[in-house]
Scaffold this motif. Structure first.
Motif, PDB file in Angstrom:
ATOM      1  N   TYR A 151     -30.980 -42.259 -15.006  1.00 28.90           N
ATOM      2  CA  TYR A 151     -32.252 -41.549 -14.855  1.00 28.90           C
ATOM      3  C   TYR A 151     -32.960 -41.968 -13.576  1.00 28.90           C
ATOM      4  O   TYR A 151     -33.441 -41.116 -12.818  1.00 28.90           O
ATOM      5  CB  TYR A 151     -33.149 -41.828 -16.069  1.00 28.90           C
ATOM      6  N   SER A 152     -33.025 -43.279 -13.325  1.00 30.89           N
ATOM      7  CA  SER A 152     -33.717 -43.746 -12.129  1.00 30.89           C
ATOM      8  C   SER A 152     -32.994 -43.312 -10.860  1.00 30.89           C
ATOM      9  O   SER A 152     -33.623 -43.007  -9.849  1.00 30.89           O
ATOM     10  CB  SER A 152     -33.866 -45.270 -12.159  1.00 30.89           C
ATOM     11  N   SER A 153     -31.665 -43.249 -10.913  1.00 30.94           N
ATOM     12  CA  SER A 153     -30.890 -42.824  -9.736  1.00 30.94           C
ATOM     13  C   SER A 153     -31.119 -41.357  -9.434  1.00 30.94           C
ATOM     14  O   SER A 153     -31.262 -40.956  -8.274  1.00 30.94           O
ATOM     15  CB  SER A 153     -29.401 -43.085  -9.969  1.00 30.94           C
ATOM     16  N   ILE A 154     -31.169 -40.539 -10.484  1.00 29.16           N
ATOM     17  CA  ILE A 154     -31.414 -39.107 -10.286  1.00 29.16           C
ATOM     18  C   ILE A 154     -32.810 -38.880  -9.738  1.00 29.16           C
ATOM     19  O   ILE A 154     -33.018 -38.082  -8.817  1.00 29.16           O
ATOM     20  CB  ILE A 154     -31.208 -38.339 -11.604  1.00 29.16           C
ATOM     21  N   GLU A 155     -33.773 -39.617 -10.278  1.00 26.54           N
ATOM     22  CA  GLU A 155     -35.140 -39.463  -9.782  1.00 26.54           C
ATOM     23  C   GLU A 155     -35.245 -39.931  -8.332  1.00 26.54           C
ATOM     24  O   GLU A 155     -35.994 -39.351  -7.539  1.00 26.54           O
ATOM     25  CB  GLU A 155     -36.122 -40.240 -10.650  1.00 26.54           C
ATOM     26  N   LEU A 156     -34.477 -40.953  -7.968  1.00 21.93           N
ATOM     27  CA  LEU A 156     -34.477 -41.413  -6.582  1.00 21.93           C
ATOM     28  C   LEU A 156     -33.940 -40.320  -5.661  1.00 21.93           C
ATOM     29  O   LEU A 156     -34.480 -40.089  -4.575  1.00 21.93           O
ATOM     30  CB  LEU A 156     -33.629 -42.681  -6.446  1.00 21.93           C
ATOM     31  N   SER A 157     -32.895 -39.619  -6.096  1.00 25.71           N
ATOM     32  CA  SER A 157     -32.364 -38.506  -5.313  1.00 25.71           C
ATOM     33  C   SER A 157     -33.411 -37.407  -5.175  1.00 25.71           C
ATOM     34  O   SER A 157     -33.544 -36.787  -4.115  1.00 25.71           O
ATOM     35  CB  SER A 157     -31.099 -37.951  -5.971  1.00 25.71           C
ATOM     36  N   TYR A 158     -34.149 -37.167  -6.246  1.00 22.51           N
ATOM     37  CA  TYR A 158     -35.245 -36.186  -6.196  1.00 22.51           C
ATOM     38  C   TYR A 158     -36.304 -36.620  -5.195  1.00 22.51           C
ATOM     39  O   TYR A 158     -36.794 -35.824  -4.388  1.00 22.51           O
ATOM     40  CB  TYR A 158     -35.845 -36.024  -7.588  1.00 22.51           C
ATOM     41  N   ASN A 159     -36.676 -37.901  -5.232  1.00 24.32           N
ATOM     42  CA  ASN A 159     -37.713 -38.402  -4.326  1.00 24.32           C
ATOM     43  C   ASN A 159     -37.306 -38.296  -2.864  1.00 24.32           C
ATOM     44  O   ASN A 159     -38.168 -38.183  -1.981  1.00 24.32           O
ATOM     45  CB  ASN A 159     -38.048 -39.861  -4.665  1.00 24.32           C
ATOM     46  N   TYR A 160     -36.006 -38.344  -2.596  1.00 26.29           N
ATOM     47  CA  TYR A 160     -35.527 -38.260  -1.211  1.00 26.29           C
ATOM     48  C   TYR A 160     -35.416 -36.815  -0.719  1.00 26.29           C
ATOM     49  O   TYR A 160     -34.993 -36.585   0.418  1.00 26.29           O
ATOM     50  CB  TYR A 160     -34.195 -38.985  -1.069  1.00 26.29           C
ATOM     51  N   ARG A 216     -29.089 -26.435  -0.907  1.00 27.37           N
ATOM     52  CA  ARG A 216     -29.558 -27.787  -0.612  1.00 27.37           C
ATOM     53  C   ARG A 216     -29.536 -28.662  -1.862  1.00 27.37           C
ATOM     54  O   ARG A 216     -29.206 -29.844  -1.800  1.00 27.37           O
ATOM     55  CB  ARG A 216     -30.973 -27.730  -0.021  1.00 27.37           C
ATOM     56  N   LEU A 217     -29.882 -28.083  -2.998  1.00 27.58           N
ATOM     57  CA  LEU A 217     -29.858 -28.847  -4.245  1.00 27.58           C
ATOM     58  C   LEU A 217     -28.430 -29.172  -4.662  1.00 27.58           C
ATOM     59  O   LEU A 217     -28.163 -30.229  -5.239  1.00 27.58           O
ATOM     60  CB  LEU A 217     -30.585 -28.085  -5.347  1.00 27.58           C
ATOM     61  N   LYS A 218     -27.495 -28.273  -4.360  1.00 25.57           N
ATOM     62  CA  LYS A 218     -26.084 -28.570  -4.631  1.00 25.57           C
ATOM     63  C   LYS A 218     -25.589 -29.684  -3.712  1.00 25.57           C
ATOM     64  O   LYS A 218     -24.839 -30.566  -4.139  1.00 25.57           O
ATOM     65  CB  LYS A 218     -25.231 -27.312  -4.448  1.00 25.57           C
ATOM     66  N   ASP A 219     -26.002 -29.650  -2.461  1.00 22.17           N
ATOM     67  CA  ASP A 219     -25.612 -30.708  -1.518  1.00 22.17           C
ATOM     68  C   ASP A 219     -26.124 -32.070  -1.981  1.00 22.17           C
ATOM     69  O   ASP A 219     -25.500 -33.102  -1.698  1.00 22.17           O
ATOM     70  CB  ASP A 219     -26.161 -30.408  -0.120  1.00 22.17           C
ATOM     71  N   SER A 220     -27.269 -32.055  -2.665  1.00 25.79           N
ATOM     72  CA  SER A 220     -27.839 -33.304  -3.178  1.00 25.79           C
ATOM     73  C   SER A 220     -27.303 -33.649  -4.556  1.00 25.79           C
ATOM     74  O   SER A 220     -27.772 -34.613  -5.173  1.00 25.79           O
ATOM     75  CB  SER A 220     -29.373 -33.178  -3.239  1.00 25.79           C
ATOM     76  N   CYS A 221     -26.357 -32.849  -5.051  1.00 20.94           N
ATOM     77  CA  CYS A 221     -25.736 -33.076  -6.367  1.00 20.94           C
ATOM     78  C   CYS A 221     -26.725 -32.925  -7.514  1.00 20.94           C
ATOM     79  O   CYS A 221     -26.489 -33.431  -8.613  1.00 20.94           O
ATOM     80  CB  CYS A 221     -25.055 -34.438  -6.440  1.00 20.94           C
ATOM     81  N   LEU A 222     -27.827 -32.245  -7.287  1.00 15.05           N
ATOM     82  CA  LEU A 222     -28.788 -31.993  -8.354  1.00 15.05           C
ATOM     83  C   LEU A 222     -28.496 -30.678  -9.056  1.00 15.05           C
ATOM     84  O   LEU A 222     -28.991 -30.432 -10.158  1.00 15.05           O
ATOM     85  CB  LEU A 222     -30.213 -31.996  -7.787  1.00 15.05           C
ATOM     86  N   LEU A 223     -27.712 -29.817  -8.411  1.00 17.71           N
ATOM     87  CA  LEU A 223     -27.190 -28.600  -9.031  1.00 17.71           C
ATOM     88  C   LEU A 223     -25.685 -28.556  -8.833  1.00 17.71           C
ATOM     89  O   LEU A 223     -25.153 -29.199  -7.926  1.00 17.71           O
ATOM     90  CB  LEU A 223     -27.828 -27.339  -8.420  1.00 17.71           C
ATOM     91  N   LEU A 224     -25.014 -27.773  -9.660  1.00 17.43           N
ATOM     92  CA  LEU A 224     -23.563 -27.651  -9.598  1.00 17.43           C
ATOM     93  C   LEU A 224     -23.172 -26.195  -9.396  1.00 17.43           C
ATOM     94  O   LEU A 224     -23.939 -25.275  -9.688  1.00 17.43           O
ATOM     95  CB  LEU A 224     -22.931 -28.173 -10.896  1.00 17.43           C
ATOM     96  N   ASP A 225     -21.957 -25.986  -8.901  1.00 19.53           N
ATOM     97  CA  ASP A 225     -21.416 -24.632  -8.790  1.00 19.53           C
ATOM     98  C   ASP A 225     -21.191 -24.054 -10.180  1.00 19.53           C
ATOM     99  O   ASP A 225     -20.945 -24.772 -11.149  1.00 19.53           O
ATOM    100  CB  ASP A 225     -20.090 -24.643  -8.030  1.00 19.53           C
ATOM    101  N   SER A 226     -21.255 -22.728 -10.266  1.00 20.04           N
ATOM    102  CA  SER A 226     -20.935 -22.034 -11.506  1.00 20.04           C
ATOM    103  C   SER A 226     -19.778 -21.080 -11.239  1.00 20.04           C
ATOM    104  O   SER A 226     -19.013 -21.277 -10.293  1.00 20.04           O
ATOM    105  CB  SER A 226     -22.167 -21.292 -12.038  1.00 20.04           C
TER     106      SER A 226
END
Length: 426
Positions: A151-160, A216-226
């Protein structure tokens, strides 16, 4: 060179330690160097760490002189260099790391968080490694212990995510009714209501913007391909983090797959900025709600309203008070009289996808700011009255897939002026 990218917390570092262990155990290289590069590490720090692990003293000279000293050592041996947790592009030559034709004995393994960090000369390999599978199994067996870290790692990616619009798009993705497999079109519709496209006026430009946001969100691994480029997916854990951030920082309430007994009380909603109700068993809307901070549900400053799978035999008269509403989505709803929608003068996006509407009211023609009308899969739609569509002078996109079976023309007999009515047989 091999690159392995992915969001923080999914196990990249664990996998790299497994590779490090196996490489040393099997004596695959003369030396193995492991560098954990933080977001603030610079070239000099990376040079110092590599030199220390190689037992090499670097001079206090210039960056290029230090790089030459490193290179002179690296070309003599067969070396594996693991650069873990990379946040930005690295000029390996500046560091003193040459590989390929310059030094075939030097192998590089990079683990960035973002896809765009992988340099163009990097080639991912799909070589099956038993060690990697074993490491994944270890991760699965200790999943509970890793929840807080993930959770903290994902939020860190969001913060960046530097761009606030990208952050808003990420939080919006978590509120979609099916974020695990969602159409980009939904993000476009709801984004219009939330003002993600300020200063962007045409639908084509907005569409280009939303696809760029998804990329951009896919590049940050916050979204995935469908299954196609017009859809995207969000992992369950990432969605949970998105909802958590939205709830904590923006006072968003999300309820899904549950029974809502009565409406949430005033104490809960008085500080809310958004409400997301997905697959909720409740049939009707209240007559009116008064919540001063609410931006995505029900009051005068509301810009977006999305209701799905609801029974709306008649919309409350208070709908006309939504003077700033720009997006209205009534997808998969049982609809009765919706003529009051014609009072929403600022409405730009109206979506009635898969609703059971039978007659498009004449009042829809009063929506002179409407840019997008989606009537896809309205199987019961039989009639669009004359001149309703033609009055929508700002309309840029009209969707009617799986709706129209046959068009018939009805005009005034013996008159020079005839208007078209779209009639759809049962």
């Amino acid at each position: 060179m091999i690159g392995v990218y992915g969001i923080g917390g999914i196990g990249k570092t664990t996998l790299m330690h497994e590779v490090l262990f196996e490489a040393k155990k099997e004596k695959l290289f003369d030396q193995v160097v492991f560098v954990l590069k933080s977001s603030t590490a610079n070239v000099e720090k990376i040079q110092d760490e590599i030199a220390e692990q190689l037992g090499l003293e670097l001079c206090k000279g210039t960056e290029s002189e230090r790089a030459r000293t490193l290179f002179d050592q690296l070309w003599k041996e067969k070396i594996l260099i693991i650069l873990d947790d990379i946040w930005a592009n690295i000029d390996l030559e500046t560091v003193g790391i040459l590989f390929g034709g310059a030094h075939r004995g030097c192998k590089i393994l990079l683990t960035p968080r973002y896809q765009n960090v992988l340099v163009s000369e990097m080639h991912s390999k799909n070589k099956p490694l038993a060690e990697w599978k074993d490491a994944l199994q270890k991760l699965r067996s200790s999943a509970g212990k890793l929840d807080a870290l993930v959770y903290s790692s994902i939020e860190l990616s969001y913060n960046y995510l530097i761009d606030q619009v990208v952050k808003s798009a990420f939080l919006l993705c978590g509120l979609l009714k099916q974020p695990y497999d969602a159409p980009v079109m939904d993000l476009l519709k709801y984004g219009m209501g939330l003002g993600l496209f300020e200063g962007i006026y045409t639908m084509q430009e907005r569409r280009d913007k939303v696809y760029a946001l998804v990329h951009r969100l896919k590049d940050s691994c916050l979204l995935l391909d469908s299954h196609s480029e017009d859809w995207f997916s969000m992992h369950d854990i990432v969605r949970d983090v998105s909802i958590s951030i939205a709830s904590r920082d923006h006072h968003v309430i999300t309820v899904r797959n549950d029974v809502l007994v009565g409406w949430l009380n005033n104490d809960v909603l008085k500080n809310c900025s958004a409400v997301s109700l997905n697959d909720i068993e409740i049939g009707v809307l209240p007559k009116g709600l008064e919540y001063p901070q609410l931006e995505f549900f029900w009051m005068s400053k509301l810009r977006g309203l999305a209701l799905s799978k609801m029974q709306l035999l008649s919309l409350p008269q208070s709908v006309h008070l939504l003077s700033n509403l720009q997006t209205l989505c009534l997808d998969q709803c049982v609809l009765g009289d919706i003529s009051i929608i014609g009072n929403l003068e600022k409405l730009e996006n109206l979506s009635l996808v898969d609703s059971d509407i039978e007659w498009l009211p004449n009042e829809i023609g009063e929506l002179t700011q409407l840019r997008l009308l989606d009537l896809s899969s309205c199987w019961n739609l039989k009639v669009i009255p004359p001149n309703v569509i033609s009055k929508l002078t700002q309309l840029e996109e009209l969707y009617m897939g799986n709706t129209f079976v046959k068009w018939e023309f009805e005009g005034k007999e013996g008159g020079a002026e005839a208007s078209a009515t779209f009639v759809f047989p049962k």
